[in-house]
Design a protein around this motif. Structure first.
Motif, PDB file in Angstrom:
ATOM      1  N   THR A   7       5.052   2.365   4.020  1.00 55.15           N
ATOM      2  CA  THR A   7       3.676   2.531   3.573  1.00 55.15           C
ATOM      3  C   THR A   7       3.318   1.461   2.551  1.00 55.15           C
ATOM      4  O   THR A   7       4.169   1.031   1.770  1.00 55.15           O
ATOM      5  N   ARG A   8       2.068   1.030   2.568  1.00 51.67           N
ATOM      6  CA  ARG A   8       1.645   0.019   1.596  1.00 51.67           C
ATOM      7  C   ARG A   8       1.564   0.585   0.184  1.00 51.67           C
ATOM      8  O   ARG A   8       1.480  -0.165  -0.786  1.00 51.67           O
ATOM      9  N   GLU A   9       1.515   1.921   0.055  1.00 52.65           N
ATOM     10  CA  GLU A   9       1.473   2.542  -1.272  1.00 52.65           C
ATOM     11  C   GLU A   9       2.216   3.857  -1.255  1.00 52.65           C
ATOM     12  O   GLU A   9       2.385   4.490  -0.218  1.00 52.65           O
ATOM     13  N   TRP A  10       2.666   4.243  -2.433  1.00 48.60           N
ATOM     14  CA  TRP A  10       3.459   5.457  -2.617  1.00 48.60           C
ATOM     15  C   TRP A  10       3.206   5.932  -4.038  1.00 48.60           C
ATOM     16  O   TRP A  10       2.948   5.114  -4.926  1.00 48.60           O
ATOM     17  N   SER A  19      -2.104   7.713  -1.172  1.00 44.31           N
ATOM     18  CA  SER A  19      -1.019   8.264  -1.993  1.00 44.31           C
ATOM     19  C   SER A  19      -1.171   9.765  -2.200  1.00 44.31           C
ATOM     20  O   SER A  19      -0.177  10.493  -2.248  1.00 44.31           O
ATOM     21  N   VAL A  38      12.056   5.701   1.465  1.00 47.44           N
ATOM     22  CA  VAL A  38      10.744   5.059   1.467  1.00 47.44           C
ATOM     23  C   VAL A  38      10.867   3.550   1.273  1.00 47.44           C
ATOM     24  O   VAL A  38      11.644   3.088   0.432  1.00 47.44           O
ATOM     25  N   THR A  40       8.004   0.940   0.251  1.00 46.46           N
ATOM     26  CA  THR A  40       6.604   0.888  -0.149  1.00 46.46           C
ATOM     27  C   THR A  40       6.235  -0.495  -0.658  1.00 46.46           C
ATOM     28  O   THR A  40       7.054  -1.214  -1.227  1.00 46.46           O
ATOM     29  N   THR A  42       4.069  -3.012  -3.161  1.00 44.63           N
ATOM     30  CA  THR A  42       3.581  -3.004  -4.533  1.00 44.63           C
ATOM     31  C   THR A  42       2.979  -4.369  -4.841  1.00 44.63           C
ATOM     32  O   THR A  42       3.415  -5.395  -4.305  1.00 44.63           O
ATOM     33  N   SER A  46      -1.424  -2.306  -8.119  1.00 50.20           N
ATOM     34  CA  SER A  46      -0.865  -0.952  -8.013  1.00 50.20           C
ATOM     35  C   SER A  46      -0.929  -0.249  -9.356  1.00 50.20           C
ATOM     36  O   SER A  46      -0.712  -0.861 -10.411  1.00 50.20           O
ATOM     37  N   THR A  62      11.002  -1.158  -2.896  1.00 52.62           N
ATOM     38  CA  THR A  62       9.688  -1.777  -3.100  1.00 52.62           C
ATOM     39  C   THR A  62       9.660  -3.187  -2.524  1.00 52.62           C
ATOM     40  O   THR A  62      10.630  -3.939  -2.610  1.00 52.62           O
TER      41      THR A  62
END
Length: 349
Positions: A7-10, A19, A38, A40, A42, A46, A62
């Motif tokens: 995912t591009r964000e977490w 998120s 995960v 992700t 960043t 972010s 990350t």
């Protein structure tokens, strides 16, 4: 099962609303006895919101991808470099929440939260001249990522039929898919104790895609008090802008409102709609909002005519709203995801 999440964000590396979705979804998945690891993205934009609510993960890796704008190209490039030395052996399947335009050595489910092709006209309304040119120049690259990420997935999950229709109108999609609607966290959104209904109309949002100009036009024509949450200031003397609110503050504003309006031009889901209903306040929304698919007419008025919709919604019962929201927990989307993963990892089961 042990799932790899890309995912591009977490939570802890937040860029937007995904998120919040991820936080609720994967806490439920973990509660059902599954493990998650995960990867992700960043970048400097972010933020550290939701750090106290992030789901328990075996590991969180990350990947720096440079800049928020253009993430749909920048993140996959950085991700591909990162994955060259990544060990996929411990995992049963991969779930992606960002388009990954190349095949992974795992059964892959791609979750679709939005559709750029359906929203670009609204997005460009909020851009400067130079930003609009940049967005148009990047369009072909975004199309390539979309097409390849669809082809690389074994199954797609859309968060509404509206979302699926947006994708299928833009692309010739043959990948198997299901619709699994978002849930609502009723431990966060519920009627505040001792609440008192006030006679104001609420709008939560700040973009044209969510219907801001329609709300301002309605405010100019109506005698109703109109409150907007999101922007710190709105260029209209007919509305009261409260800016961004915490979840506790937002719950109180939802609870006290007579009606929440959400006249979106196109919204894949629209969490605002479920949040309001969970707090006992009926909603007026357009048919282009995915969340209306899960609500009965006793909780939501579906129309593009705001004034008429508000008059009708004022006659709806708060208890019916709360009951409707209680049926939309995060348990179902979590179970849908687990069932889909099992179907592609064990097709004979």
């Amino acid at each position: 099962m042990h799932l790899l999440i890309i995912t591009r964000e977490w939570p802890g590396y937040v860029l937007g609303g995904i998120s919040h979705h991820i936080c609720n979804l994967y806490n439920e998945v973990v509660d059902k006895g599954h493990e998650i690891t995960v990867i992700t993205g960043t970048c400097p934009q972010s933020s550290h919101e939701l750090t106290g609510k992030k789901p328990p993960a075996n590991e969180v890796h990350t990947v720096q991808f440079g800049y928020r704008k253009g993430y749909y190209v920048l993140f996959p490039i950085a991700l591909r470099n990162y994955l060259q030395s990544f060990d996929f052996d411990p995992f049963d399947a991969c779930i992606t929440h960002t388009g990954v335009p190349f095949e992974l050595p795992l059964p892959t489910v791609s979750k679709r939260h939005d559709c750029y092709e359906a929203t670009k006209e609204y997005i460009r309304n909020g851009l400067s001249f130079l930003e609009t040119i940049g967005d148009r120049l990047m369009g072909p690259f975004r199309t390539i990522v979309d097409r390849r990420s669809i082809a690389a997935a074994d199954c797609l999950i859309y968060n509404s039929a509206v979302c699926r229709a947006g994708w299928e109108s833009a692309y010739n999609i043959t990948t198997p898919s299901i619709v699994s609607h978002n849930g609502i966290d009723t431990s966060v959104f519920y009627p505040d104790s001792g609440y008192n209904k006030e006679d104001y109309i609420l709008f939560v949002g700040g973009s044209e895609r969510k219907g801001l100009s329609h709300v301002i036009s309605f405010a100019r024509q109506t005698k109703e008090d109109v409150i907007i949450v999101g922007p710190d200031e709105v260029n209209s003397p007919h509305v009261d802008a409260l800016g961004r609110l915490s979840s506790d503050e937002l719950r109180q504003v939802y609870t006290n409102a007579a009606v929440t309006i959400h006249p979106a031009g196109w919204e894949a889901f629209g969490n605002v709609i479920l949040e309001s209903v969970a707090c006992g306040t009926p909603v007026v929304a357009t048919k282009n909002c995915g969340a209306v698919e899960v609500l009965p007419s006793s909780a939501c008025v579906v129309t593009s005519e705001i004034e008429r919709g508000v008059m009708k919604a004022k006659n709806l019962n708060s208890e019916d709203c709360i009951k409707a929201a209680s049926k939309q927990t995060w348990d179902k989307p979590a179970q849908d995801m687990i069932d889909i993963v099992r179907s592609i990892t064990n097709p004979e089961c």
